[in-house]
Design a protein around this motif. Structure first.
Motif, short mmCIF file in Angstrom:
data_model
loop_
_atom_site.label_atom_id
_atom_site.label_comp_id
_atom_site.label_asym_id
_atom_site.label_seq_id
_atom_site.Cartn_x
_atom_site.Cartn_y
_atom_site.Cartn_z
N ALA A 306 0.82 -1.28 0.02
CA ALA A 306 0.05 -0.06 -0.19
C ALA A 306 0.99 1.40 0.07
N VAL A 307 0.23 2.23 -0.32
CA VAL A 307 0.89 3.49 -0.11
C VAL A 307 0.18 4.67 0.38
N LYS A 308 0.57 5.45 1.11
CA LYS A 308 -0.18 6.38 2.16
C LYS A 308 0.09 8.02 1.68
N PHE A 309 -1.03 8.79 1.46
CA PHE A 309 -0.83 10.19 0.81
C PHE A 309 -1.70 10.80 2.23
N VAL A 310 -1.08 11.92 2.53
CA VAL A 310 -1.89 13.01 3.66
C VAL A 310 -2.22 14.02 2.79
N LEU A 311 -3.58 14.08 2.79
CA LEU A 311 -4.21 15.02 1.88
C LEU A 311 -4.47 16.33 2.51
N PHE A 350 1.21 5.18 -8.64
CA PHE A 350 1.10 3.99 -7.68
C PHE A 350 0.13 3.02 -7.99
N MET A 351 -1.17 3.31 -8.25
CA MET A 351 -2.04 2.35 -8.55
C MET A 351 -1.97 1.58 -9.97
N GLY A 352 -0.97 2.29 -10.86
CA GLY A 352 -0.63 1.54 -12.16
C GLY A 352 0.64 0.49 -11.45
N PHE A 355 -0.16 -0.86 -6.16
CA PHE A 355 -0.23 -0.50 -4.67
C PHE A 355 -1.88 -0.16 -4.45
N GLN A 356 -2.24 -0.48 -3.32
CA GLN A 356 -3.56 -0.14 -2.59
C GLN A 356 -3.15 1.49 -2.32
N ILE A 357 -4.32 2.26 -2.59
CA ILE A 357 -3.96 3.58 -2.27
C ILE A 357 -4.73 3.86 -0.89
N CYS A 358 -4.22 4.23 -0.05
CA CYS A 358 -4.60 4.83 1.40
C CYS A 358 -4.27 6.38 1.47
N THR A 359 -5.30 6.92 1.72
CA THR A 359 -5.37 8.42 1.93
C THR A 359 -6.00 9.01 2.98
N HIS A 360 -5.02 9.98 3.72
CA HIS A 360 -5.48 10.62 5.02
C HIS A 360 -6.13 11.43 4.52
N ALA A 361 -7.74 11.52 5.05
CA ALA A 361 -8.57 12.59 4.48
C ALA A 361 -9.60 13.02 5.97
N ILE A 362 -9.38 14.27 6.35
CA ILE A 362 -10.13 14.44 7.86
C ILE A 362 -11.18 15.31 7.44
N GLY A 363 -11.20 16.36 6.80
CA GLY A 363 -12.35 17.35 6.45
C GLY A 363 -12.95 16.67 5.22
#
Length: 565
Positions: A306-311, A350-352, A355-363
């Motif tokens: 997986a890969v992590k993004f902080v949005l 990363f999807m290509g 990788f599983q896409i994992c994104t930090h999203a609070i708002g």
């Protein structure tokens, strides 16, 4: 609030489950072992509750009554009678930060400081292990816990530390409190512009106050000396030992750098990981291209898929990206830490590569952007069953909750965030938007799978506290009566599944673990209470008695000394 129940003890460094030790720890299973308990919750629909299970070569051999399991195990089987304990499948924290947890265990820990003065006294009493080079570091402060509710300033730190640079991370990791010397070394002045996705808080005269929010923190961290190899290893050993002591058999690490990953690879090859680690690579740091080039990795107890993004930022520091202004700060909508174009480009790359896409999203604005971007990227790459995850899914428009479930994405949520944030969350977003905040049952009814975690070290890694928060939406004292937005509470079974079977599915491991069935990994935990049927008030005081990973006993609670009465 659950994270205020007490500080983390530094004695975890001495736990038997600490990494770096041989996996063949004292008491680990040899040959065939039968574990007997008052109750074994298997999460196997055919045999949901049994009395015993047998383990052989790291796998579950059999489950059933004591006599049935003993017969299957054979006459030479070792028998471990756990008395009145309840055994459950291995517990996994679906969102944590091992390096951050370890750093908090050996540097200045400000978690639970009820006043600014208490926080300052802890900084003044810092141990030698709290220094990176000349810099004094720590984490865990939260101005929302203090009577004045106001951000601290550099001046507060300058009195005791006029020449030593100090940098202290907020509890959510989305703001830093620094002193004047740290600002000087980072060359941050009144003329310094706010970076994209960041804020330098300033006083009425325009001078930096010493609070840096989100991407503004990078202005200091880029000049902060990195930890030495010995410090780095000590952090991870402390964190892994603490995880095993907390009853965790697995951790989904949300945003790991390459240095940490390489160290865990070495330990995994040497058989020195006491818990399973599912890695989300840091997808927006300096190691991005290496992670992309190398692709996913499968070891023994270490997986990178997986890969992590902080949005966006956090709600507590008003960095969460909202569609409309904050209810308590008009004219401010929070921060996007990546531009929509940059985020889309990274997601598709990363999807290509699988990788599983994992994104930090609070708002709610960040959550909308995640769903829009994933929809386009899935169509562009033609990927199926990516099991892409929204990390936190904390404040969402009701229509986006329906989209998340309809599109088959996973909501990775943290129950103790709700109970820690509930005193002030509605002040931030208002009465209407709070209906889509921490909305676990709405997400579930929309079709989203819920996988549960703590976001340690933001919260404590104690799963029993997470189970309590999920079932009650109350703090440790039982407030508010009936629970905060109680219609969003989870049942005991739903909460347990969130830390077990659902966590396995969220990491593509449902065919190997998450339940106790013959042939699956022998990952399980013995608890002093039944997390499903025991009175919920018993959960915060309950104990982890045994943690087993692949048949190896990675943590066993110390024996209680006999009473002198």
């Amino acid at each position: 609030m659950l994270r205020r129940l007490g500080g983390i003890l530094t004695a975890v460094l001495l736990l038997s489950g600490a990494a770096g030790c041989s996996r063949n720890t004292p008491g680990a299973a040899k040959g065939t072992t039968v574990y007997v308990a008052r109750r074994v919750r298997t999460l196997d629909a055919a045999h949901p509750v049994v009395q015993a299970l047998a383990v052989r070569e790291g796998k579950v051999l059999a489950t059933g009554t004591r006599d049935e399991v003993l017969a299957a195990a054979g006459a030479d089987a070792r028998v471990v009678d756990l008395g009145d304990a309840t055994i459950v499948p291995g517990l996994t924290d679906s969102h944590g930060h091992l390096a951050g947890l370890g750093q908090g265990l050996v540097t200045v820990d400000l978690t639970g400081a009820d006043t600014k003065e208490e926080a300052l006294s802890r900084v003044a009493a810092a141990r030698e292990s709290s220094f990176q080079g000349e810099w004094l570091v720590g984490q865990g402060w939260d101005q929302n816990d203090w009577p004045e509710k106001a951000f601290p300033t550099r001046v507060d730190l300058d009195a005791k530390h006029p020449t030593t640079p100090v940098v202290l991370s907020r509890i959510d990791g989305h703001a830093s409190w620094v002193n004047s010397e740290a600002l000087r070394r980072a060359n941050i002045t009144r003329a310094t512009k706010d970076p994209e996705g960041g804020r330098i808080l300033r006083d009425s005269s325009g001078e930096p106050t010493g609070i840096l929010v989100d991407n503004a923190m990078n202005l200091v961290t880029r000049v902060l000396p990195p930890p030495t190899d010995a410090q780095h290893a000590a952090w991870l050993k402390a964190a892994l030992g603490r995880a095993a002591q907390a009853g965790l058999t697995g951790v989904h690490d949300a945003g790991m750098d390459l240095r940490t990953f390489r160290l865990l690879q070495r330990w995994d090859r040497a058989g020195q990981l006491p818990v399973r680690v599912y890695v989300m690579a840091d997808g927006q740091g300096p190691d991005t291209e290496t992670f992309l080039a190398d692709g996913p990795f499968q070891g023994d107890r270490l997986t990178l898929r997986a890969v992590k993004f902080v949005l966006d930022g956090a709600l507590g520091s008003r960095g969460a990206a909202l569609h409309q202004d904050y209810s308590d700060e008009h004219g401010h909508k929070g921060l996007l830490l990546l531009t929509p174009e940059d985020y889309a480009k990274r997601v598709q790359a990363f999807m290509g590569k699988g990788f599983q896409i994992c994104t930090h999203a609070i708002g709610d604005r960040a959550n909308t952007l995640v769903l829009d971007t994933l929809e386009r990227a899935v169509a562009a790459t033609g990927t199926k069953d990516g099991r892409h995850r929204v990390e936190h899914a904390q404040v969402m428009r009701l229509e986006d909750i329906e989209r998340l479930g309809h599109d088959g994405y996973i909501a990775s949520v943290q129950p103790t965030h709700a109970t820690s944030d509930m005193p002030w969350a509605e002040v931030r977003v208002g009465e209407s938007r709070i209906q889509g905040a921490y909305a676990w049952q709405r997400l579930k009814h929309a079709g989203a799978l819920l996988t549960l975690g703590s976001d340690f070290p933001v919260e404590r890694p104690d799963v029993l506290l997470g189970l309590y928060a999920a079932r009650t939406r109350q703090d440790a004292s039982g407030a508010p009566a009936g629970g905060w937005h109680a219609d969003q509470r989870l049942s005991g079974e739903e909460a347990l599944e969130g830390f077990t079977a659902n966590a396995a599915y969220a990491s593509f491991a449902e065919g190997r673990r998450g339940r106790l069935q013959p042939g699956l990994d022998a990952d399980f935990v013995a608890l002093s209470v039944d997390p499903v049927e025991a009175p919920v008030t018993e959960l915060p005081r309950a104990q982890v008695r045994l943690t087993v990973v692949g048949g190896d006993e990675t943590y066993r609670a110390p024996a209680t000394p006999p009473s002198s009465n």
